[in-house]
Design a protein around this motif. Sequence first.
Motif, PDB file in Angstrom:
ATOM      1  N   ASP A  85       0.794  -1.228   0.000  1.00 13.70           N
ATOM      2  CA  ASP A  85       0.000   0.000   0.000  1.00 13.70           C
ATOM      3  C   ASP A  85       0.827   1.278   0.000  1.00 13.70           C
ATOM      4  OD1 ASP A  85       0.932   0.046   2.583  1.00 13.70           O
ATOM      5  OD2 ASP A  85      -1.023  -0.264   3.539  1.00 13.70           O
ATOM      6  N   VAL A  86       2.176   1.155  -0.136  1.00 13.35           N
ATOM      7  CA  VAL A  86       2.955   2.383  -0.321  1.00 13.35           C
ATOM      8  C   VAL A  86       2.719   2.963  -1.713  1.00 13.35           C
ATOM      9  CG1 VAL A  86       4.754   1.653   1.293  1.00 13.35           C
ATOM     10  CG2 VAL A  86       5.036   1.192  -1.155  1.00 13.35           C
ATOM     11  N   LEU A  87       2.177   2.150  -2.613  1.00 11.77           N
ATOM     12  CA  LEU A  87       1.785   2.598  -3.950  1.00 11.77           C
ATOM     13  C   LEU A  87       0.268   2.496  -4.060  1.00 11.77           C
ATOM     14  CD1 LEU A  87       4.518   0.819  -6.096  1.00 11.77           C
ATOM     15  CD2 LEU A  87       4.506   3.178  -5.293  1.00 11.77           C
ATOM     16  N   ALA A  88      -0.273   3.118  -5.071  1.00  6.98           N
ATOM     17  CA  ALA A  88      -1.717   3.067  -5.271  1.00  6.98           C
ATOM     18  C   ALA A  88      -2.169   1.630  -5.448  1.00  6.98           C
ATOM     19  CB  ALA A  88      -2.098   3.896  -6.491  1.00  6.98           C
ATOM     20  N   SER A  89      -3.376   1.367  -5.004  1.00  8.20           N
ATOM     21  CA  SER A  89      -3.919   0.015  -5.126  1.00  8.20           C
ATOM     22  C   SER A  89      -4.209  -0.322  -6.575  1.00  8.20           C
ATOM     23  CB  SER A  89      -5.210  -0.101  -4.308  1.00  8.20           C
ATOM     24  OG  SER A  89      -6.238   0.667  -4.908  1.00  8.20           O
ATOM     25  N   ASP A  90      -4.340  -1.633  -6.846  1.00  6.74           N
ATOM     26  CA  ASP A  90      -4.665  -2.065  -8.207  1.00  6.74           C
ATOM     27  C   ASP A  90      -5.953  -1.409  -8.685  1.00  6.74           C
ATOM     28  OD1 ASP A  90      -2.467  -3.621  -7.884  1.00  6.74           O
ATOM     29  OD2 ASP A  90      -3.513  -5.563  -8.039  1.00  6.74           O
ATOM     30  N   HIS A 110      -8.819   2.456 -12.243  1.00  6.08           N
ATOM     31  CA  HIS A 110      -9.785   3.539 -12.428  1.00  6.08           C
ATOM     32  C   HIS A 110      -9.111   4.810 -12.966  1.00  6.08           C
ATOM     33  CE1 HIS A 110     -12.537   1.049 -10.002  1.00  6.08           C
ATOM     34  NE2 HIS A 110     -13.496   1.809 -10.517  1.00  6.08           N
ATOM     35  N   ALA A 111      -7.945   5.136 -12.460  1.00  5.68           N
ATOM     36  CA  ALA A 111      -7.234   6.316 -12.952  1.00  5.68           C
ATOM     37  C   ALA A 111      -6.851   6.152 -14.421  1.00  5.68           C
ATOM     38  CB  ALA A 111      -5.987   6.576 -12.104  1.00  5.68           C
ATOM     39  N   TRP A 112      -6.396   4.959 -14.774  1.00  7.09           N
ATOM     40  CA  TRP A 112      -6.018   4.690 -16.168  1.00  7.09           C
ATOM     41  C   TRP A 112      -7.231   4.770 -17.092  1.00  7.09           C
ATOM     42  CZ3 TRP A 112      -1.356   4.565 -18.272  1.00  7.09           C
ATOM     43  CH2 TRP A 112      -1.219   4.064 -19.577  1.00  7.09           C
ATOM     44  N   GLY A 162       1.138   3.398 -10.547  1.00  7.11           N
ATOM     45  CA  GLY A 162       0.579   3.749  -9.252  1.00  7.11           C
ATOM     46  C   GLY A 162       1.292   4.880  -8.558  1.00  7.11           C
ATOM     47  N   LEU A 163       2.121   5.620  -9.286  1.00  7.17           N
ATOM     48  CA  LEU A 163       2.870   6.744  -8.708  1.00  7.17           C
ATOM     49  C   LEU A 163       2.089   8.041  -8.925  1.00  7.17           C
ATOM     50  CD1 LEU A 163       6.420   5.717  -9.982  1.00  7.17           C
ATOM     51  CD2 LEU A 163       5.515   5.474  -7.655  1.00  7.17           C
ATOM     52  N   PHE A 164       0.968   8.183  -8.241  1.00  5.65           N
ATOM     53  CA  PHE A 164       0.129   9.358  -8.425  1.00  5.65           C
ATOM     54  C   PHE A 164       0.839  10.637  -7.982  1.00  5.65           C
ATOM     55  CE2 PHE A 164      -3.998   6.674  -7.898  1.00  5.65           C
ATOM     56  CZ  PHE A 164      -3.784   6.110  -9.146  1.00  5.65           C
ATOM     57  N   ALA A 219      -0.969  10.404   0.936  1.00  2.96           N
ATOM     58  CA  ALA A 219      -1.155   9.897  -0.428  1.00  2.96           C
ATOM     59  C   ALA A 219      -2.539  10.289  -0.942  1.00  2.96           C
ATOM     60  CB  ALA A 219      -1.000   8.386  -0.453  1.00  2.96           C
ATOM     61  N   VAL A 220      -2.664  10.378  -2.265  1.00  2.00           N
ATOM     62  CA  VAL A 220      -3.958  10.666  -2.891  1.00  2.00           C
ATOM     63  C   VAL A 220      -4.448   9.408  -3.589  1.00  2.00           C
ATOM     64  CG1 VAL A 220      -3.401  13.100  -3.215  1.00  2.00           C
ATOM     65  CG2 VAL A 220      -2.888  11.480  -5.034  1.00  2.00           C
ATOM     66  N   ASN A 221      -5.761   9.286  -3.691  1.00  2.00           N
ATOM     67  CA  ASN A 221      -6.327   8.141  -4.405  1.00  2.00           C
ATOM     68  C   ASN A 221      -6.632   8.526  -5.840  1.00  2.00           C
ATOM     69  OD1 ASN A 221      -8.791   9.531  -4.404  1.00  2.00           O
ATOM     70  ND2 ASN A 221      -9.512   8.488  -2.553  1.00  2.00           N
TER      71      ASN A 221
END
Length: 442
Positions: free
Chosen positions: A37-42, A47-49, A78-80, A165-167
């Motif tokens: 969870d140090v990176l964005a979740s799958d 969803h961002a992609w 996942g590097l938002f 962190a941001v989602n």
Amino acid sequence: MSGLIIAKAAPPNLPALPDTVLPAIAALTAALGVPRDVLASDDDIEHAWRDLPRELKEIPVDLRGELVARMCVAVSAGLFDGAMNYIWNAAIIHLRTKVRTFGLPVVAQILQADFEEKHLNEMQDSKLLDLCLKINLVDEDGFFFLDQCRDIRNNFSAAHPTMGAVNDREFTTFLNRCVRYALADASSPKGVDIGSFISALKGGRFTANQLTTWVDRLLQTHAAQRQLLIGMVHGIYCDPNTSEPARLNSLEICEALVNGFTQSLRSDLVHKHGEYAAKGDEPRYTASSQFFEKLGLIKLLNESEQHNIFHRAIDRLWSVHTATDNFYNEPPFAERLHELSSQGAVPETIQEEFVRVVVCCRIGNGYGVSNAAVPSYDKIIQGFSPLEVATMLQLASSNSNYLGRRVAASGSCKRNFIKALGLIDPGTVPNVVRPTYDQFLK
């Protein structure tokens, strides 16, 4: 530039995330011994992609450069926080480009301070946003949201140690604002060099090419600077020390732009006009009234001022009509009154005098009429309102005024009056004066 429509490019066809990407992220974090969870979740990455193409389609193709590509790669991994930094930098670079296009010398004039390339490059993001708001490269909404993005970028992106962190939803909102208020607008208005403009305005009489050049430059700048410059032009026109060539140049500039005057600009001009009246500055107030007349803007003035403008025009026409050589001197005064009446309804307080003078001049004085002025009179009469038609008939049927006395005393005047009645659509004649109208036309 105001009114410019930018065609949006088709959304980029981004490849689907390969099945190996998300598992690779999990494998990488496991290999390094850090929590996943140090990176964005799958789910957040997917969803961002998925939302990226909708936002990217608003960016003109020529602005989808290296930083946008890096942002996309960062999202896929996942590097938002890194993605936010890339898109923010892209927005800032574009705003700097727009400032350059606007003109560093023009910015220096507005700021009243030195402003060269090094000043722009060294300017902090917050100061850049302030400048863009000041010179109207972003509006107040854009400034508000971009300034929020600046704060988020400073505290939640890879640019600095983060507070958290941001989602995916927070990232997409950040991206949307950078795109909407900075990157989506590919137009770059050019500022007008104020010193050169005023110098040219006060120089010799404009040639056709000069006029076209300055009008084009004013059209290419943004509305706020255009409003500032038109306000300056109005002040120059009203200054009693201004030379006649400069006044004519001022008027020509405004005549070319008047149809595009915004409500804010019109309000600003009325305010300045009112200030001249409040200060008792009669020379500037009179010139300002003429400025509104010439541009067809007298409806912006209050009814008392409109009355005075019409009264002057009517009085001048009547003075010329009753003087010697009236047949030769009437045309320009008749044409001027027609121009005024074409701007809208004549104030009720001056309508009777307006009708009486126009119709008297049209029917002549027994010796004839000013033939060159007749077309102007005819156009005015054709535009009479029902109330003005009723006034015309009532005056003509009474011996208590000079119109009625002329119609009664002179056969030529009566014949010309009947011709004038023929210019009026019967449907415009009010029922209350219909018998008088029919009687004249028998």
